[in-house]
Design a protein around this motif. Structure first.
Motif, PDB file in Angstrom:
ATOM      1  N   MET A   1       0.841  -1.169   0.000  1.00 45.39           N
ATOM      2  CA  MET A   1       0.000   0.000   0.000  1.00 45.39           C
ATOM      3  C   MET A   1       0.883   1.227   0.000  1.00 45.39           C
ATOM      4  O   MET A   1       1.881   1.277   0.701  1.00 45.39           O
ATOM      5  N   SER A   2       0.462   2.213  -0.743  1.00 43.67           N
ATOM      6  CA  SER A   2       1.231   3.445  -0.738  1.00 43.67           C
ATOM      7  C   SER A   2       0.453   4.599  -0.123  1.00 43.67           C
ATOM      8  O   SER A   2       1.031   5.622   0.226  1.00 43.67           O
ATOM      9  N   PHE A   3      -0.883   4.438   0.047  1.00 39.26           N
ATOM     10  CA  PHE A   3      -1.707   5.504   0.612  1.00 39.26           C
ATOM     11  C   PHE A   3      -3.019   4.910   1.129  1.00 39.26           C
ATOM     12  O   PHE A   3      -3.601   4.053   0.476  1.00 39.26           O
ATOM     13  N   VAL A   4      -3.469   5.352   2.294  1.00 36.33           N
ATOM     14  CA  VAL A   4      -4.750   4.915   2.858  1.00 36.33           C
ATOM     15  C   VAL A   4      -5.486   6.140   3.379  1.00 36.33           C
ATOM     16  O   VAL A   4      -4.899   6.988   4.046  1.00 36.33           O
ATOM     17  N   LYS A   5      -6.786   6.237   3.075  1.00 43.47           N
ATOM     18  CA  LYS A   5      -7.617   7.339   3.564  1.00 43.47           C
ATOM     19  C   LYS A   5      -8.940   6.767   4.041  1.00 43.47           C
ATOM     20  O   LYS A   5      -9.694   6.191   3.262  1.00 43.47           O
ATOM     21  N   VAL A   6      -9.215   6.864   5.344  1.00 41.26           N
ATOM     22  CA  VAL A   6     -10.498   6.434   5.905  1.00 41.26           C
ATOM     23  C   VAL A   6     -11.391   7.669   5.954  1.00 41.26           C
ATOM     24  O   VAL A   6     -10.992   8.711   6.478  1.00 41.26           O
ATOM     25  N   ILE A   7     -12.594   7.552   5.420  1.00 40.08           N
ATOM     26  CA  ILE A   7     -13.511   8.686   5.381  1.00 40.08           C
ATOM     27  C   ILE A   7     -14.241   8.764   6.712  1.00 40.08           C
ATOM     28  O   ILE A   7     -14.827   7.795   7.174  1.00 40.08           O
ATOM     29  N   ARG A   8     -14.194   9.941   7.319  1.00 35.93           N
ATOM     30  CA  ARG A   8     -14.786  10.146   8.636  1.00 35.93           C
ATOM     31  C   ARG A   8     -15.897  11.193   8.586  1.00 35.93           C
ATOM     32  O   ARG A   8     -15.868  12.097   7.761  1.00 35.93           O
ATOM     33  N   ASP A   9     -16.836  11.057   9.507  1.00 42.76           N
ATOM     34  CA  ASP A   9     -17.909  12.028   9.646  1.00 42.76           C
ATOM     35  C   ASP A   9     -17.321  13.339  10.150  1.00 42.76           C
ATOM     36  O   ASP A   9     -16.521  13.348  11.088  1.00 42.76           O
ATOM     37  N   PHE A  10     -17.733  14.436   9.564  1.00 42.92           N
ATOM     38  CA  PHE A  10     -17.176  15.742   9.904  1.00 42.92           C
ATOM     39  C   PHE A  10     -17.446  16.112  11.363  1.00 42.92           C
ATOM     40  O   PHE A  10     -16.586  16.639  12.052  1.00 42.92           O
ATOM     41  N   HIS A  11     -18.647  15.836  11.844  1.00 44.81           N
ATOM     42  CA  HIS A  11     -19.030  16.266  13.185  1.00 44.81           C
ATOM     43  C   HIS A  11     -18.596  15.303  14.286  1.00 44.81           C
ATOM     44  O   HIS A  11     -18.095  15.733  15.316  1.00 44.81           O
ATOM     45  N   SER A  12     -18.788  14.019  14.080  1.00 46.72           N
ATOM     46  CA  SER A  12     -18.480  13.050  15.148  1.00 46.72           C
ATOM     47  C   SER A  12     -17.047  12.515  15.077  1.00 46.72           C
ATOM     48  O   SER A  12     -16.517  12.032  16.061  1.00 46.72           O
ATOM     49  N   GLY A  13     -16.445  12.558  13.898  1.00 48.52           N
ATOM     50  CA  GLY A  13     -15.100  12.013  13.732  1.00 48.52           C
ATOM     51  C   GLY A  13     -15.073  10.506  13.566  1.00 48.52           C
ATOM     52  O   GLY A  13     -14.018   9.913  13.411  1.00 48.52           O
ATOM     53  N   ARG A  14     -16.253   9.864  13.582  1.00 45.67           N
ATOM     54  CA  ARG A  14     -16.327   8.410  13.426  1.00 45.67           C
ATOM     55  C   ARG A  14     -16.225   8.034  11.952  1.00 45.67           C
ATOM     56  O   ARG A  14     -16.598   8.787  11.076  1.00 45.67           O
ATOM     57  N   SER A  15     -15.727   6.827  11.713  1.00 40.37           N
ATOM     58  CA  SER A  15     -15.612   6.320  10.353  1.00 40.37           C
ATOM     59  C   SER A  15     -16.994   6.220   9.711  1.00 40.37           C
ATOM     60  O   SER A  15     -17.962   5.839  10.363  1.00 40.37           O
ATOM     61  N   ARG A  16     -17.073   6.540   8.431  1.00 39.86           N
ATOM     62  CA  ARG A  16     -18.331   6.413   7.706  1.00 39.86           C
ATOM     63  C   ARG A  16     -18.466   5.030   7.073  1.00 39.86           C
ATOM     64  O   ARG A  16     -19.433   4.752   6.402  1.00 39.86           O
ATOM     65  N   GLY A  17     -17.473   4.166   7.268  1.00 44.84           N
ATOM     66  CA  GLY A  17     -17.575   2.794   6.799  1.00 44.84           C
ATOM     67  C   GLY A  17     -16.937   2.528   5.455  1.00 44.84           C
ATOM     68  O   GLY A  17     -17.095   1.459   4.890  1.00 44.84           O
ATOM     69  N   PHE A  18     -16.222   3.508   4.923  1.00 44.48           N
ATOM     70  CA  PHE A  18     -15.508   3.270   3.676  1.00 44.48           C
ATOM     71  C   PHE A  18     -14.244   4.104   3.646  1.00 44.48           C
ATOM     72  O   PHE A  18     -14.039   4.983   4.467  1.00 44.48           O
ATOM     73  N   GLY A  19     -13.384   3.761   2.696  1.00 44.19           N
ATOM     74  CA  GLY A  19     -12.132   4.480   2.567  1.00 44.19           C
ATOM     75  C   GLY A  19     -11.495   4.188   1.225  1.00 44.19           C
ATOM     76  O   GLY A  19     -12.087   3.524   0.374  1.00 44.19           O
ATOM     77  N   PHE A  20     -10.306   4.699   1.034  1.00 43.85           N
ATOM     78  CA  PHE A  20      -9.580   4.534  -0.213  1.00 43.85           C
ATOM     79  C   PHE A  20      -8.178   4.029   0.085  1.00 43.85           C
ATOM     80  O   PHE A  20      -7.544   4.486   1.026  1.00 43.85           O
ATOM     81  N   ILE A  21      -7.720   3.074  -0.717  1.00 44.63           N
ATOM     82  CA  ILE A  21      -6.380   2.523  -0.582  1.00 44.63           C
ATOM     83  C   ILE A  21      -5.712   2.597  -1.944  1.00 44.63           C
ATOM     84  O   ILE A  21      -6.289   2.187  -2.943  1.00 44.63           O
ATOM     85  N   GLU A  22      -4.517   3.136  -1.977  1.00 44.12           N
ATOM     86  CA  GLU A  22      -3.757   3.210  -3.212  1.00 44.12           C
ATOM     87  C   GLU A  22      -2.627   2.201  -3.137  1.00 44.12           C
ATOM     88  O   GLU A  22      -1.873   2.175  -2.165  1.00 44.12           O
ATOM     89  N   MET A  23      -2.527   1.366  -4.146  1.00 44.58           N
ATOM     90  CA  MET A  23      -1.497   0.343  -4.183  1.00 44.58           C
ATOM     91  C   MET A  23      -0.355   0.790  -5.101  1.00 44.58           C
ATOM     92  O   MET A  23      -0.563   1.574  -6.016  1.00 44.58           O
ATOM     93  N   ALA A  24       0.823   0.251  -4.852  1.00 47.24           N
ATOM     94  CA  ALA A  24       2.008   0.639  -5.615  1.00 47.24           C
ATOM     95  C   ALA A  24       1.962   0.122  -7.056  1.00 47.24           C
ATOM     96  O   ALA A  24       2.432   0.787  -7.968  1.00 47.24           O
ATOM     97  N   THR A  25       1.397  -1.085  -7.256  1.00 47.98           N
ATOM     98  CA  THR A  25       1.359  -1.662  -8.602  1.00 47.98           C
ATOM     99  C   THR A  25      -0.029  -2.245  -8.879  1.00 47.98           C
ATOM    100  O   THR A  25      -0.750  -2.607  -7.937  1.00 47.98           O
TER     101      THR A  25
END
Length: 64
Positions: A1-25
């Motif tokens: 993995m070269s990058f990971v982003k977990v999407i969070r709720d703006f107000h509570s800061g809790r995970s919204r249940g999805f995210g993005f992962i960037e792989m090297a190849t």
């Protein structure tokens, strides 16, 4: 993995249940996707990895 982003709720800061992962190849992405589909989360739900494409950058306000 070269990058990971977990999407969070703006107000509570809790995970919204999805995210993005960037792989090297592309091969690494294919392997990870296959393994992820075979796994199951602790709460019984199965992850559903999907490939995304980068969107072209938009111009400034109102598409200018």
């Amino acid at each position: 993995m070269s990058f990971v982003k977990v999407i969070r709720d703006f107000h509570s800061g809790r995970s919204r249940g999805f995210g993005f992962i960037e792989m090297a190849t592309p091969e690494e992405a294919t392997t990870a996707s296959s393994r992820c589909r075979a796994a199951s989360a602790r709460d019984g739900r199965s992850p559903s990895p999907k490939r995304t494409r980068r969107r072209p950058r938009r111009a400034g306000p109102a598409g200018r």
